[in-house]
Design a protein around this motif. Structure first.
Motif, short mmCIF file in Angstrom:
data_model
loop_
_atom_site.label_atom_id
_atom_site.label_comp_id
_atom_site.label_asym_id
_atom_site.label_seq_id
_atom_site.Cartn_x
_atom_site.Cartn_y
_atom_site.Cartn_z
N ASN A 38 0.62 -1.32 0.16
CA ASN A 38 -0.03 0.12 -0.01
C ASN A 38 0.56 1.11 -0.13
N LEU A 39 2.07 1.30 0.49
CA LEU A 39 2.85 2.31 0.51
C LEU A 39 3.57 2.65 -0.92
N ARG A 40 3.57 1.63 -1.72
CA ARG A 40 4.14 1.60 -3.02
C ARG A 40 3.04 1.92 -4.02
N LYS A 41 2.45 0.69 -4.26
CA LYS A 41 1.35 0.85 -5.53
C LYS A 41 0.23 1.62 -5.08
N GLY A 42 -0.05 1.32 -3.85
CA GLY A 42 -1.12 2.36 -3.14
C GLY A 42 -0.72 3.77 -3.00
N ALA A 43 0.32 4.09 -3.20
CA ALA A 43 0.43 5.58 -2.73
C ALA A 43 1.55 6.12 -3.72
N ALA A 44 2.91 5.90 -3.20
CA ALA A 44 4.08 6.49 -3.68
C ALA A 44 4.34 6.10 -5.37
N LEU A 45 4.55 4.79 -5.63
CA LEU A 45 4.58 4.20 -6.78
C LEU A 45 3.64 4.85 -7.65
N ASN A 46 2.37 4.94 -7.42
CA ASN A 46 1.47 5.31 -8.39
C ASN A 46 1.64 6.68 -8.87
N ALA A 47 2.06 7.54 -7.74
CA ALA A 47 2.26 9.06 -7.77
C ALA A 47 3.51 9.37 -8.81
N VAL A 48 4.43 8.40 -8.58
CA VAL A 48 5.61 8.55 -9.47
C VAL A 48 5.26 8.30 -10.81
N GLN A 49 4.60 6.87 -11.08
CA GLN A 49 4.12 6.55 -12.40
C GLN A 49 3.34 7.65 -13.24
N ILE A 50 2.50 8.35 -12.25
CA ILE A 50 1.90 9.54 -12.99
C ILE A 50 2.66 10.70 -13.64
N ALA A 51 3.68 10.98 -12.71
CA ALA A 51 4.73 11.90 -12.93
C ALA A 51 5.49 11.33 -14.63
N GLU A 52 5.58 9.96 -14.26
CA GLU A 52 6.30 9.47 -15.59
C GLU A 52 5.44 9.55 -16.84
N VAL A 53 4.11 9.57 -16.73
CA VAL A 53 3.26 9.49 -17.81
C VAL A 53 3.26 11.03 -18.23
N LEU A 54 3.24 12.00 -17.43
CA LEU A 54 3.47 13.57 -17.72
C LEU A 54 4.53 13.67 -18.55
N VAL A 55 5.54 13.04 -17.98
CA VAL A 55 7.09 13.63 -18.89
C VAL A 55 7.00 12.57 -20.26
N ASN A 56 6.67 11.28 -20.10
CA ASN A 56 6.70 10.51 -21.53
C ASN A 56 6.04 10.93 -22.44
N ARG A 57 4.72 11.40 -22.11
CA ARG A 57 3.83 12.05 -23.33
C ARG A 57 4.12 13.39 -23.57
N GLY A 58 5.04 14.15 -23.07
CA GLY A 58 5.19 15.37 -23.33
C GLY A 58 4.44 16.42 -22.97
N LEU A 59 3.60 16.00 -22.00
CA LEU A 59 2.65 16.85 -21.22
C LEU A 59 3.04 18.24 -20.44
N ILE A 60 4.37 18.01 -19.95
CA ILE A 60 4.95 19.20 -19.35
C ILE A 60 6.59 19.13 -19.84
N LYS A 61 7.04 20.35 -19.63
CA LYS A 61 8.17 20.74 -19.86
C LYS A 61 9.10 21.47 -18.68
N PRO A 62 10.22 21.17 -18.64
CA PRO A 62 10.87 21.65 -17.39
C PRO A 62 11.17 23.21 -17.43
N ALA A 63 10.72 23.74 -16.29
CA ALA A 63 10.50 25.25 -16.22
C ALA A 63 11.63 25.94 -16.57
N LYS A 64 12.79 25.47 -16.51
CA LYS A 64 14.05 26.01 -16.78
C LYS A 64 14.12 26.28 -18.31
N ALA A 65 13.65 25.16 -18.96
CA ALA A 65 13.75 25.24 -20.42
C ALA A 65 12.78 26.18 -20.80
N ALA A 66 11.54 26.02 -20.24
CA ALA A 66 10.80 27.07 -20.74
C ALA A 66 10.98 28.48 -20.53
#
Length: 343
Positions: A315-343
């Motif tokens: 529950n600490l991993r898939k139920g919480a922390a891992l799922n959150a990191v996976q969401i962040a990976e989706v944002l990055v891998n799909r190009g939905l956000i760009k690094p603020a420094k680059a912007a």
């Protein structure tokens, strides 16, 4: 150029797991900062082979941060997540504060990753309840195959879902029983050592607890609003990993063998299902692992097109922390956000 990531609630159980998983998975971050309340200012937490000093939430400039993994509780999230999001930082929130907001996507990447595009409305993405996350990972591929009508689930949830104080209470009570000391109950409504408690969160007017309501409402939002689900959530004297006994009724026929084959090929699922003593997964084996484990797959002869399953996950991993990191990976891998420094 990498991203700048903040972990809010970095000193808690889930926050520490988030830091660990970011390092394990090699998330493309140029900088990771640990954030907590002012009373934790200056404390140290581990990030891979590095040590980070905790910064106070009030003093962080989130306009320079790309992603905030928020794990500081519902009240803190209600106060701070909109402010952080307004500064241009995408918030991935682990609390229940925004899960049912129609303008906030509720995401389990193996199940409904495409819904993530809705984050731009408020710059906030919600992480589901820990018991819901592992359940929908198991339900999704079966729903795609045979269409789920109804689910009856009983959970066996570990004390880590209630935080560090709850884990300490289980340890202290267990020790007290062995040495014949008085057993003190502070975190839970009843003794948890060598016992179980059929209540998680507060009771609602209809007799269900809020935890049970979360499972019902979140499954509909993530998977399919037509699914009927009823839950009984139970706290058990296990430190880490939630287990679930799941009974499913389908619109169309599906055999246990078909279900087993489908789940073996499904993302996030790991089937351990031998019909012999020990041919299944327990919370102990699931702890520290990323998969949602599925065992005891069998046909239910009491309903037409029915199956029964046993589902276990950390529950600490898939139920919480891992799922959150996976969401962040989706944002990055799909190009939905760009690094603020680059912007």
């Amino acid at each position: 150029m990498g991203y700048k990531v903040a972990i809010v609630g970095a000193t808690g159980n889930v926050g520490r797991e988030m830091l660990s998983i970011l390092a394990e998975r090699g998330f493309p971050a140029d900088e990771v900062i640990a954030v907590a309340s002012r009373r934790s200012l200056g404390r140290e937490v581990s990030f891979g082979d590095r040590t980070l000093k905790v910064q106070a939430l009030e003093f962080v400039d989130f306009s320079t941060i790309d992603i905030c993994l928020m794990s500081a509780g519902g009240e803190t999230s209600k106060q701070w997540s909109p402010k952080i999001a307004a500064a241009g930082c995408v918030v991935i929130d682990n609390s229940s504060a925004f899960r049912m907001d129609p303008d906030v996507p509720l995401i389990v990447p193996e199940v409904n990753a495409d819904a993530i595009t809705g984050f731009s409305k408020k710059n906030i993405i919600a992480n589901p309840n820990c018991s819901t996350a592992q359940l929908v990972v198991a339900l999704k591929p079966l729903h795609d195959k045979a269409t789920i009508k109804r689910v009856v689930v009983s959970t066996y949830q570990s004390v880590s879902g209630a935080g560090k104080e709850a884990m300490d209470e289980l340890f202290q009570q267990t020790r007290a029983i062995f040495v014949s000391d008085p057993v003190e109950t502070k975190t839970f409504p009843a003794r948890i050592a060598f016992n179980l408690i059929p209540q998680i969160d507060v009771f609602m007017e209809d007799g269900f607890t809020k935890e049970e309501w979360k499972m019902m409402a979140e499954t509909k939002k993530i998977l399919d609003p037509k699914i009927k689900l009823t839950a009984t959530c139970v706290r058990v004297p296990v430190f880490v990993s939630h287990s679930e006994s799941v009974n499913i009724e389908f619109e169309n026929p599906i055999s246990a063998d078909e279900a087993r084959d489908i789940l073996r090929e499904s993302p996030g699922c790991l089937v351990i299902d031998k019909r012999e003593p020990g041919g299944y997964v327990t919370p102990y084996e699931a702890t520290g692992e990323d998969a949602t484990y599925i065992s005891r797959i069998r046909e239910d002869p009491t309903v037409e097109n029915g199956l029964a399953l046993w589902v276990v996950a950390d529950n600490l991993r898939k139920g919480a922390a891992l799922n959150a990191v996976q969401i962040a990976e989706v944002l990055v891998n799909r190009g939905l956000i760009k690094p603020a420094k680059a912007a």
